[in-house]
Design a protein around this motif. Structure first.
Motif, short mmCIF file in Angstrom:
data_model
loop_
_atom_site.label_atom_id
_atom_site.label_comp_id
_atom_site.label_asym_id
_atom_site.label_seq_id
_atom_site.Cartn_x
_atom_site.Cartn_y
_atom_site.Cartn_z
N LEU A 1 0.77 -1.14 0.08
CA LEU A 1 -0.04 0.06 0.16
C LEU A 1 1.11 1.25 -0.07
CD1 LEU A 1 -2.83 -1.20 2.54
CD2 LEU A 1 -3.17 -0.67 0.19
N LEU A 2 1.82 1.40 0.78
CA LEU A 2 2.68 2.43 0.74
C LEU A 2 3.42 2.64 -0.78
CD1 LEU A 2 4.82 2.09 4.02
CD2 LEU A 2 3.43 3.90 3.67
N ALA A 3 3.73 1.28 -1.33
CA ALA A 3 4.29 1.66 -2.68
C ALA A 3 3.40 2.15 -3.62
CB ALA A 3 4.77 0.42 -3.18
N ARG A 4 2.12 1.57 -3.51
CA ARG A 4 0.96 2.33 -4.44
C ARG A 4 0.74 3.71 -4.27
NH1 ARG A 4 -2.04 -2.25 -6.51
NH2 ARG A 4 -3.17 -1.16 -7.83
N ARG A 5 0.58 4.05 -3.08
CA ARG A 5 0.17 5.31 -2.54
C ARG A 5 1.27 6.56 -2.78
NH1 ARG A 5 -3.53 3.90 2.92
NH2 ARG A 5 -4.87 2.51 1.94
N HIS A 6 2.39 6.18 -2.89
CA HIS A 6 3.56 6.91 -2.75
C HIS A 6 4.41 7.02 -3.94
CE1 HIS A 6 2.38 8.82 1.28
NE2 HIS A 6 2.44 7.47 1.61
#
Length: 267
Positions: free
Chosen positions: A16-21
């Motif tokens: 999720l961190l990778a997708r969002r940022h």
């Protein structure tokens, strides 16, 4: 870097961190069999024994032998080597159980997710793992917790009351300075390349697994269904797409070769 034992939620948080940022997601699990092959080529005794033992016997040997055959400590330096080979930009979020304080060299850019014993046990039981595997994973929780405490490393204690969003928000706060540096993907093409990198790593994980003669009795790589990231590259998209490995599109970056959730179109 995000470390922690199995069933801590590392993969979900990092994804999720990778997708969002707009980060590169390095999933250590996706490199498990590649790392094992490196150890085999190097003649590592425990790696060779793992391959030679019948599957059921692997999980009935003494815990010290199970831990040795897991290559938990050997894989840490391999992960570091992998990360050093990646482009320095955009920023990478790396997660995996073999990421221990002894190999994490980034200080303020590392955290360990440590689930309460009862939370980890419940999640492992839910996965339907054999007792021998579950026992190893619970042992890893204790070993990792001890090392985190010895090193005084940063940790988040998970008791089961936090939601996934709560945990992601806490990790975002811890890495706020790194995320603010701006070394993230900003264009749709860059985001799509990062999504494809993570998806291809997942395919490679299973292709490498099924090269083992003993693994072929466990299934067929062509019909194995996995969850891939939607490659539409929208900044708000967090959709996962279920596909058989044989149906994963391999042809370059053409629109027709993208993994897309129903109704999604590439940016």
């Amino acid at each position: 870097m995000i470390g922690g034992p199995p069933a801590a939620g590392k993969t979900t948080v990092a994804r999720l961190l990778a997708r969002r940022h707009g980060l590169r997601w390095y999933n250590a699990d996706a490199h498990t069999w590649e790392h094992r092959d490196r150890a085999i080529v190097a003649g590592h005794a425990a790696a060779l024994r793992f391959e030679q033992l019948p599957i059921k016997e692997r999980w009935t040997v003494p815990m010290a032998d199970r831990l040795a055959m897991s290559l938990h400590y050997e894989r840490g330096p391999m992960i570091v080597d992998d990360l050093l080979d990646l482009p320095s930009k955009p920023l990478t979020v790396a997660e995996g159980t073999p990421i221990t304080p002894s190999i994490a060299r980034y200080g303020s850019r590392a955290v360990w997710l440590l689930p309460a014993p009862e939370l980890q046990r419940a999640r492992l039981i839910e996965r339907g793992l054999p007792n021998g595997v579950r026992e190893l994973y619970e042992h890893l929780r204790r070993a990792i917790t001890d090392q985190v405490e010895r090193y005084g490393s940063r940790r988040l204690i998970l008791d089961g009351y936090q939601s996934v969003e709560d945990t992601v928000a806490e990790v975002e706060d811890l890495f706020a300075d790194a995320l603010a540096d701006g070394d993230t993907a900003t264009t749709a093409l860059e985001r799509r390349q990062l999504l494809r990198y993570a998806n291809c790593a997942l395919v490679s994980q299973y292709l490498t697994f099924y090269t083992r003669p003993w693994a072929q009795s466990l299934g067929d790589v062509r019909t194995t269904v996995l969850e891939f990231a939607c490659e539409c590259a929208s900044t708000g998209c967090e959709e996962q797409v279920k596909l058989a490995v044989a149906d994963f599109p391999q042809q370059g970056d053409a629109t027709s070769a993208l993994v897309l959730a129903p109704g999604h179109v590439p940016l």
